[in-house]
Design an enzyme around this catalytic site. Structure first.
Site, PDB file in Angstrom:
ATOM      1  NE  ARG A  63       0.562  -1.305  -2.874  1.00  0.00           N
ATOM      2  CZ  ARG A  63       1.575  -2.726  -3.666  1.00  0.00           C
ATOM      3  NH1 ARG A  63       1.956  -2.101  -4.218  1.00  0.00           N
ATOM      4  NH2 ARG A  63       1.690  -3.558  -2.679  1.00  0.00           N
ATOM      5  CG  ASP A  68       7.320   4.653   6.082  1.00  0.00           C
ATOM      6  OD1 ASP A  68       7.419   4.346   6.913  1.00  0.00           O
ATOM      7  OD2 ASP A  68       7.100   6.564   6.753  1.00  0.00           O
ATOM      8  CB  VAL A  71       4.785  -1.152   8.465  1.00  0.00           C
ATOM      9  CG1 VAL A  71       6.144  -2.310   9.368  1.00  0.00           C
ATOM     10  CG2 VAL A  71       4.349  -2.536   7.415  1.00  0.00           C
ATOM     11  N   GLY A  73       4.928   2.801  11.889  1.00  0.00           N
ATOM     12  CA  GLY A  73       4.498   3.936  11.751  1.00  0.00           C
ATOM     13  C   GLY A  73       4.938   4.613  10.693  1.00  0.00           C
ATOM     14  CG  ASP A  75       9.398   4.501  10.785  1.00  0.00           C
ATOM     15  OD1 ASP A  75       8.804   3.578   9.792  1.00  0.00           O
ATOM     16  OD2 ASP A  75       9.508   3.865  11.564  1.00  0.00           O
ATOM     17  CB  SER A  77      10.561   1.668   8.743  1.00  0.00           C
ATOM     18  OG  SER A  77       9.324   1.793   8.266  1.00  0.00           O
ATOM     19  CG  ASN A  95       5.643  -3.739   0.447  1.00  0.00           C
ATOM     20  OD1 ASN A  95       5.301  -2.857   0.411  1.00  0.00           O
ATOM     21  ND2 ASN A  95       6.355  -3.834   1.651  1.00  0.00           N
ATOM     22  N   PRO A 164      -2.794  -4.920   5.339  1.00  0.00           N
ATOM     23  CG  PRO A 164      -4.499  -3.468   4.187  1.00  0.00           C
ATOM     24  CD  PRO A 164      -2.681  -3.244   5.204  1.00  0.00           C
ATOM     25  CB  THR A 195      -9.513   5.730  -8.395  1.00  0.00           C
ATOM     26  OG1 THR A 195      -9.987   6.361  -9.444  1.00  0.00           O
ATOM     27  CG2 THR A 195      -8.577   7.325  -7.901  1.00  0.00           C
ATOM     28  CG  ASP A 255     -11.265   9.757 -10.965  1.00  0.00           C
ATOM     29  OD1 ASP A 255     -11.713   8.289 -10.759  1.00  0.00           O
ATOM     30  OD2 ASP A 255     -12.060   9.408 -11.879  1.00  0.00           O
TER      31      ASP A 255
HETATM   32  C1  HEM Z   1      -7.930  -1.041   1.952  1.00  0.00           C
HETATM   33  C2  HEM Z   1      -7.266  -1.726   2.349  1.00  0.00           C
HETATM   34  C3  HEM Z   1      -5.944  -2.085   1.110  1.00  0.00           C
HETATM   35  C4  HEM Z   1      -5.375  -3.365   0.243  1.00  0.00           C
HETATM   36  C5  HEM Z   1      -6.161  -4.423   0.537  1.00  0.00           C
HETATM   37  C6  HEM Z   1      -4.598  -3.144  -0.660  1.00  0.00           C
HETATM   38  C7  HEM Z   1      -4.052  -3.615  -1.653  1.00  0.00           C
HETATM   39  C8  HEM Z   1      -3.328  -3.614  -2.953  1.00  0.00           C
HETATM   40  C9  HEM Z   1      -2.833  -4.466  -4.102  1.00  0.00           C
HETATM   41  C10 HEM Z   1      -3.279  -5.946  -3.522  1.00  0.00           C
HETATM   42  C11 HEM Z   1      -2.202  -3.824  -5.258  1.00  0.00           C
HETATM   43  C12 HEM Z   1      -1.582  -3.926  -5.602  1.00  0.00           C
HETATM   44  C13 HEM Z   1      -0.283  -4.705  -5.618  1.00  0.00           C
HETATM   45  C14 HEM Z   1      -0.186  -4.592  -7.191  1.00  0.00           C
HETATM   46  O1  HEM Z   1      -0.172  -5.960  -7.327  1.00  0.00           O
HETATM   47  O2  HEM Z   1       1.504  -3.908  -8.011  1.00  0.00           O
HETATM   48  C15 HEM Z   1      -2.939  -2.525  -4.381  1.00  0.00           C
HETATM   49  C16 HEM Z   1      -2.204  -1.268  -5.238  1.00  0.00           C
HETATM   50  C17 HEM Z   1      -2.280  -0.078  -5.092  1.00  0.00           C
HETATM   51  N1  HEM Z   1      -2.595   0.170  -3.502  1.00  0.00           N
HETATM   52 FE1  HEM Z   1      -4.181  -0.622  -1.975  1.00  0.00          FE
HETATM   53  N2  HEM Z   1      -4.809  -1.355  -0.724  1.00  0.00           N
HETATM   54  C18 HEM Z   1      -5.247  -1.419   0.287  1.00  0.00           C
HETATM   55  C19 HEM Z   1      -6.067  -0.174   0.861  1.00  0.00           C
HETATM   56  C20 HEM Z   1      -5.218   1.102  -0.418  1.00  0.00           C
HETATM   57  C21 HEM Z   1      -4.313   2.909   0.324  1.00  0.00           C
HETATM   58  C22 HEM Z   1      -5.050   2.833   1.996  1.00  0.00           C
HETATM   59  C23 HEM Z   1      -3.625   3.178  -0.346  1.00  0.00           C
HETATM   60  C24 HEM Z   1      -3.578   5.001   0.107  1.00  0.00           C
HETATM   61  C25 HEM Z   1      -3.707   5.555   0.840  1.00  0.00           C
HETATM   62  C26 HEM Z   1      -3.908   2.527  -1.522  1.00  0.00           C
HETATM   63  C27 HEM Z   1      -3.168   3.079  -2.790  1.00  0.00           C
HETATM   64  C28 HEM Z   1      -2.936   2.058  -4.182  1.00  0.00           C
HETATM   65  C29 HEM Z   1      -2.039   1.816  -5.113  1.00  0.00           C
HETATM   66  C30 HEM Z   1      -1.448   3.525  -5.120  1.00  0.00           C
HETATM   67  C31 HEM Z   1      -1.447   0.975  -5.566  1.00  0.00           C
HETATM   68  C32 HEM Z   1      -1.091   1.567  -7.401  1.00  0.00           C
HETATM   69  C33 HEM Z   1       0.035   1.291  -7.020  1.00  0.00           C
HETATM   70  C34 HEM Z   1       0.650   1.067  -8.404  1.00  0.00           C
HETATM   71  O3  HEM Z   1      -0.015   1.325  -8.821  1.00  0.00           O
HETATM   72  O4  HEM Z   1       2.258   0.539  -8.209  1.00  0.00           O
HETATM   73  N3  HEM Z   1      -4.488   0.800  -0.913  1.00  0.00           N
HETATM   74  N4  HEM Z   1      -3.396  -2.302  -3.373  1.00  0.00           N
END
Ligand code: HEM
Ligand SMILES: *[C@@H]1O[C@H](CO)[C@@H](O)[C@H](O)[C@H]1NC(C)=O
Ligand SMILES: *[C@@H]1O[C@H](CO)[C@@H](O)[C@H](O)[C@H]1NC(C)=O
Ligand SMILES: *[C@@H]1O[C@H](CO)[C@@H](O)[C@H](O)[C@H]1NC(C)=O
Length: 327
Positions: A63, A68, A71, A73, A75, A77, A95, A164, A195, A255
């Site tokens: 994540r 990174d 925002v 690019g 980099d 940041s 964050n 987003p 996942t 997965d």
């Molecule tokens: C499509 C738009 C996306 C939205 C709206 C979104 C939103 C979120 C939110 C709200 C969380 C929970 C954070 C929390 O409350 O602890 C989260 C977790 C996470 N996101 Fe996304 N996300 C998006 C795309 C992505 C992408 C593109 C990736 C990586 C390629 C990603 C990887 C992750 C991972 C791995 C977690 C779990 C983090 C953890 O366990 O600490 N997300 N995401």
């Protein structure tokens, strides 16, 4: 030098620089093979060591790389600490406190500064660490083109604009990714990262109670699952540290469980469930849910593409000495 040949030289030079401006990938696999041969191995060792202690670092680093890259690019940041005069990206409520794994980057950087002083960028360390996190959770193995340099600006105010939100619908998500030159299909593919890992209750509470002015949960959420989530995330709880797993069946395995969750109406965010409301994205969700190998291939390619967003190369930016502080 005769005038004639100097003109030929210049024309050639111009043609070549146009060519290189067109090719997207200015980064290179094996970028440190001569300047710091052990770079990728050291990052991998630190990710592995960190993962043994706390499995959460893997989802955290995947994540973090996303946050990174979206925002300013890729980099580095996201790694910069706030100062008395600047609130940095990592301290946006998006964050902080949810983003995790910073200490892994610090540990790798410390070793790399001893091994090859001033050579390996923090942005590259993060890109390698995200890949290693995918691999350690049994996702696809892929090469990471490197050569990113570190930015010198990190502003919390840009995070909400560029990352987003979980409340977004499919059109808003598509636009957000298009702003980063990523396609709708890549958006669906990359969302599969959900996942692994967890979400704070604060990120899903809007779907569990008084959803959109109704008395209950979001009707697109399976009602039994909504009941379970309500128990784990009580209404009005003051405990902001409460979390729920993203893909309870296998929260530590990269997965296609995410896509199966969506089809079962058991995804956590509106931004996940909304992928069924558009025929193209719904068809991709169905395909991915059925074919792990297809999704893994697409995910690896999309991670590489995401890793190239607005990178600083050549002499731009800097190689930070400490990933938390600009030089
Ligand atoms: C499509 C738009 C996306 C939205 C709206 C979104 C939103 C979120 C939110 C709200 C969380 C929970 C954070 C929390 O409350 O602890 C989260 C977790 C996470 N996101 Fe996304 N996300 C998006 C795309 C992505 C992408 C593109 C990736 C990586 C390629 C990603 C990887 C992750 C991972 C791995 C977690 C779990 C983090 C953890 O366990 O600490 N997300 N995401
Ligand atoms: C997206 O592509 C356009 C046109 O090729 C380019 O001008 C822009 O800088 C790119 N944006 C990002 C974030 O890569
Ligand atoms: C919220 O409710 C309004 C009116 O009841 C409805 O038009 C809209 O589609 C709902 N939005 C969602 C996300 O369910
Ligand atoms: C998911 O919800 C939709 C309506 O929102 C429903 O038509 C569908 O049958 C549900 N699927 C499952 C597996 O419960």
């Amino acid at each position: 030098m005769p005038l004639h040949s100097s003109i030929v030289f210049r024309v050639l030079f111009l043609a070549l620089s146009c060519l290189s401006a067109q090719t997207e990938a200015q980064l290179k696999v094996g970028f440190y093979s001569e300047s710091c041969e052990s770079a990728e191995r050291i990052v991998n060792e630190e990710v592995t060591k960190g993962f043994m202690k706390d499995k959460g670092v893997a989802p955290g680093l995947v994540r973090m790389h996303f946050h990174d890259c979206f925002v300013r690019g890729c980099d580095g940041s996201i790694l910069i600490d706030s100062t008395s005069t600047n609130t940095a990206e990592k301290d946006s409520f998006v964050n902080n406190p949810s983003l995790r794994g910073f200490e892994i980057i610090d540990n790798a950087k410390t070793r790399l500064e001893t091994e090859c002083k001033g050579v390996v960028s923090c942005a590259d360390i993060l890109a390698f660490a995200a890949r290693d996190s995918v691999v350690i959770t049994r996702g696809p193995v892929y090469d990471v083109p490197a050569g990113r340099r570190d930015g010198r600006v990190s502003l919390a105010s840009e995070v909400l604009r560029d990352i987003p939100a979980p409340s977004m619908n499919v059109d808003q998500l598509t636009q957000s990714f298009a702003n980063r030159n990523l396609t709708q299909e890549e958006m669906v593919t990359l969302s599969g990262a959900h996942t692994i890992g967890q979400s704070h209750c604060t990120s899903i509470i809007n779907r569990l109670y008084n959803f959109n002015g109704t008395n209950g949960a979001d009707p697109t959420l399976d009602s039994k699952y909504a009941g379970q989530l309500q128990q784990q995330c009580p209404q009005g709880s003051k405990d902001s540290s409460l979390v729920v797993p993203m893909n309870p069946g296998s929260p530590l395995v990269t997965d296609v469980g995410y896509y199966q969750d969506i089809l079962a109406n058991r995804s956590l965010f509106t931004s996940d469930q909304t992928l069924l409301t558009n025929s193209n994205t719904a068809s991709e969700v169905n395909q991915n849910a059925m074919s792990q190998s297809l999704w893994m291939r697409k995910f690896a390619a999309a991670m590489v593409k995401m890793g190239q967003i607005d990178v600083l190369i050549g002499m731009s930016g800097e190689i930070r000495t400490n990933c938390r502080v600009i030089n």
